[in-house]
Each structure stands twice: as structure tokens, then as C-alpha cells.
Design a protein around this motif. Sequence first.
Motif, PDB file in Angstrom:
ATOM      1  N   ASN A   1      -8.014   3.355   2.547  1.00 33.51           N
ATOM      2  CA  ASN A   1      -8.032   3.295   3.925  1.00 33.51           C
ATOM      3  C   ASN A   1      -8.893   4.461   4.688  1.00 33.51           C
ATOM      4  N   CYS A   2      -9.893   4.819   3.703  1.00 39.17           N
ATOM      5  CA  CYS A   2     -10.748   5.754   4.126  1.00 39.17           C
ATOM      6  C   CYS A   2     -12.308   5.259   4.212  1.00 39.17           C
TER       7      CYS A   2
ATOM      8  N   GLU B   1       1.383   0.545   3.378  1.00 39.78           N
ATOM      9  CA  GLU B   1       2.713   1.796   3.251  1.00 39.78           C
ATOM     10  C   GLU B   1       1.634   3.022   3.397  1.00 39.78           C
ATOM     11  N   LEU B   2       0.527   3.214   2.717  1.00 34.32           N
ATOM     12  CA  LEU B   2       0.000   4.598   2.738  1.00 34.32           C
ATOM     13  C   LEU B   2      -0.744   4.563   4.069  1.00 34.32           C
ATOM     14  N   LYS B   3      -1.038   3.655   4.801  1.00 38.00           N
ATOM     15  CA  LYS B   3      -1.683   3.800   6.293  1.00 38.00           C
ATOM     16  C   LYS B   3      -0.465   4.346   7.156  1.00 38.00           C
ATOM     17  N   GLU B   4       0.625   3.812   6.952  1.00 41.38           N
ATOM     18  CA  GLU B   4       1.833   4.092   7.794  1.00 41.38           C
ATOM     19  C   GLU B   4       2.115   5.570   7.475  1.00 41.38           C
TER      20      GLU B   4
ATOM     21  N   THR C   1      -0.179  12.500  -2.891  1.00 39.32           N
ATOM     22  CA  THR C   1      -0.365  11.237  -3.303  1.00 39.32           C
ATOM     23  C   THR C   1       0.522  11.589  -4.702  1.00 39.32           C
ATOM     24  N   LYS C   2       1.573  10.710  -5.065  1.00 38.61           N
ATOM     25  CA  LYS C   2       2.551  11.045  -6.128  1.00 38.61           C
ATOM     26  C   LYS C   2       2.043  10.206  -7.376  1.00 38.61           C
ATOM     27  N   SER C   3       1.103   9.495  -7.293  1.00 39.12           N
ATOM     28  CA  SER C   3       0.675   8.383  -8.481  1.00 39.12           C
ATOM     29  C   SER C   3      -0.957   8.253  -8.027  1.00 39.12           C
ATOM     30  N   ILE C   4      -1.548   7.788  -9.113  1.00 42.62           N
ATOM     31  CA  ILE C   4      -2.797   7.274  -9.017  1.00 42.62           C
ATOM     32  C   ILE C   4      -2.996   6.102  -8.119  1.00 42.62           C
ATOM     33  N   ARG C   5      -1.990   5.372  -8.084  1.00 40.72           N
ATOM     34  CA  ARG C   5      -2.072   4.016  -7.395  1.00 40.72           C
ATOM     35  C   ARG C   5      -2.116   4.442  -5.833  1.00 40.72           C
ATOM     36  N   GLU C   6      -1.011   5.437  -5.462  1.00 42.06           N
ATOM     37  CA  GLU C   6      -1.206   5.954  -4.295  1.00 42.06           C
ATOM     38  C   GLU C   6      -2.341   6.648  -3.779  1.00 42.06           C
TER      39      GLU C   6
END
Length: 353
Positions: A258-259, A165-168, A246-251
Motif C-alpha cells: 500500500n506504499c 485490511e492493512l489499508k483500513e 505489523t504482527k507478521s511478515i505477511r502483514e
Amino acid sequence: MKILVVRFKQIGDAILSSVICKSLKETYPDAEIDYVLYDHVAPLFEHQKYLNKVISISKEEQKNPFKYLKKVWNVTRANYDIVIDIMSTPKSEAFTLFSGKAKYKIGRWKPKRGYTYTHSIPEPSSEYDKAEKFLKMLDPLVKDGVNVKLDKNYSLTFLPEEKEELKERMLKVRVDFSKILIPLAINSRRESKVYPVDLMKQLAQKLLETFDCQIILYYSPNEKEFAKKFHEDLNWDKRIVSDINTKSIRELGALLSNCDIFVGNEGGPRHLAQAIDIPSFSIFSPGSSKGDWLSRDNKRHEGIEPGEILSGESYENLSYEEKYRLITPDIILEKVKEKMLLVPKYIEKNKGL
């Protein structure tokens, strides 16, 4: 067997403390291990194989002593066999107070404190790093003959769907995954741990000039203005991405997953990068000791502090900012070059050179 570990601190400390949970799970594979954390940190530890339950203390419970004690009472009704109070404050000690049946009630030794503990652990000497100091909390088990599997390599995993989801989202804001992706920690929760911004801008430019990379400026909602101003001052360089909130620490954890290599100010996100195990190089503020916060034998994660460059009376006579400025962007760049030898994309791009 049921085990409770209590840690009231911020992100970095909670991650470092998790070596206790991880080591206990390796020692007692069938044990139920629960971790008590502040509610803004707790989500980070969801879906970790070494934990059975993450118990969060809300802000309301922190402020209201009656609600807090009720929460502690309800939690301890699980009848834990081992309770480890890492924080060792009057507040956190309530967990051992209400855990009367626990064989081990372990906390830090402090003057006129810890009357509810079965074992009080003296503060370890400076020869140990932070993770090693936390593992000393398990000494009572070791002394009782338990074959404790001490593991000081903390780790966090994120679900494939979280990373995807973050990659997208990253792709939508023109992140190029063929480039080396560098999340640059330009800010910190503590102002005293923020490397001079003008030098950080120079470092960003040098990274872009030296490597085939993109810089990711991550931020929480209240840090957005700082990040955008940083990007604006660099003329909105298209090789810098500042559009991922990033809205949360998990995000943030999914983003870092992904880095390729983490660079910048020491703090919770740097510990998160190490837990994910992307190589990292961090800048320590004057007064901070990298020997405390970095694992001594893990060369994937290193850093620099001002006292390495100048020491003695000459160093002590400098102002706080003058000490910080001893760490020049060129010095950091050379260190990052060394860390790049651990980055698969960099190795591939430089194969045969």
C-alpha cells in the motif's frame, strides 16, 4: 513431476532464493513445486502461483534431531524427481539423503560434503549477483538439454483482502493516501546494519521537507520501543506514522503493498519491497556489497555503500562508524529524488513543472 527446494535462512535470503522456484515453474508449468523454509519465514510464501506447497520447519524440529529427521523423512515420502538443497549443510542434506529416487539431487560444492548429491555446484564468481548465483543451481538441468526459463526477478503477491485490511488500519491512524507514502527502514535485525540513528533522523526530516509525503515507521512487536523513540525524538511529527504494528511478515508485505517507495536500511524488508516491486533505495553497511544483493539490471531498486564515496587506504583507515557516516543524508536525498521519478504520485504532483 515433483520438485523440492530447501532453504534454511532468513527473509531476504528466502526471497532471493525463490527465483529458483519461479524459474522451475516457468520451465515445468505442470510440476508440483514445494519450498522448505523456517516457520517464521514460510507464511510469506503462501498464495504464490509458482509454489504448490510451503513446508515449514518449526523451532522445535530445528532443535530436536529426532523430530527433524522424522519431518524430513515424511516430506521426502512424496518421491520428488528433483531436490535442490540451496543451504547445503549437513542438516539440510538430509533431504537429498532420504530422496533416493530423485534423478537430480543438487547442492553446493563444499569440501568433504555432498556425498548424497548427484550434482555439486561450485560457488559462482563475484561477477554474479545473489539471484544469479542461486540460478546457477539449475545448471545440471541446462547441461542436460532442458530449456530452463531462467528468471532472476523474484516476486511475491498478496491477496486483495490482505491489502485492503492493512489499508483500513492505515486509514484509522491518519495515513493520507493522497501523499507519497514512504516506509522508512530505520532498524535491522542485525545491529551492524543499522545506519547511525542521528543521521537517519536527519534523513527523515529532509524527506518530509522535500516531498509531499508521509513516513511510515513499521516494526515488529520487539522493535516498537525503538520506533516510538525515533518518532518521539522528532517531536511526534504528525507527518510520521508509528502506530502500525505489523504482527507478521505477511502483514508487513500487505503494508508495503500500500506504499509508494521504500527507503532505508538494507535487509529482508527491502527485498520484500522489491518482490512487491515498489521502487526502493537502500543504505548498505560497511562490508556489505550492493553488487551482491541488488539486481544489476533493475534500476527500480538501487542503493549506496560507503565505499562508493571514499576508497583505498583512506577508507580502510576509518572506523566502522566513520565509514557509515560517509553516507550523508544529503547524498541519500539526492538519490531518492532520482527514484521518485518512478513513483506515479510524484510524477502526477509534478506534472508540468
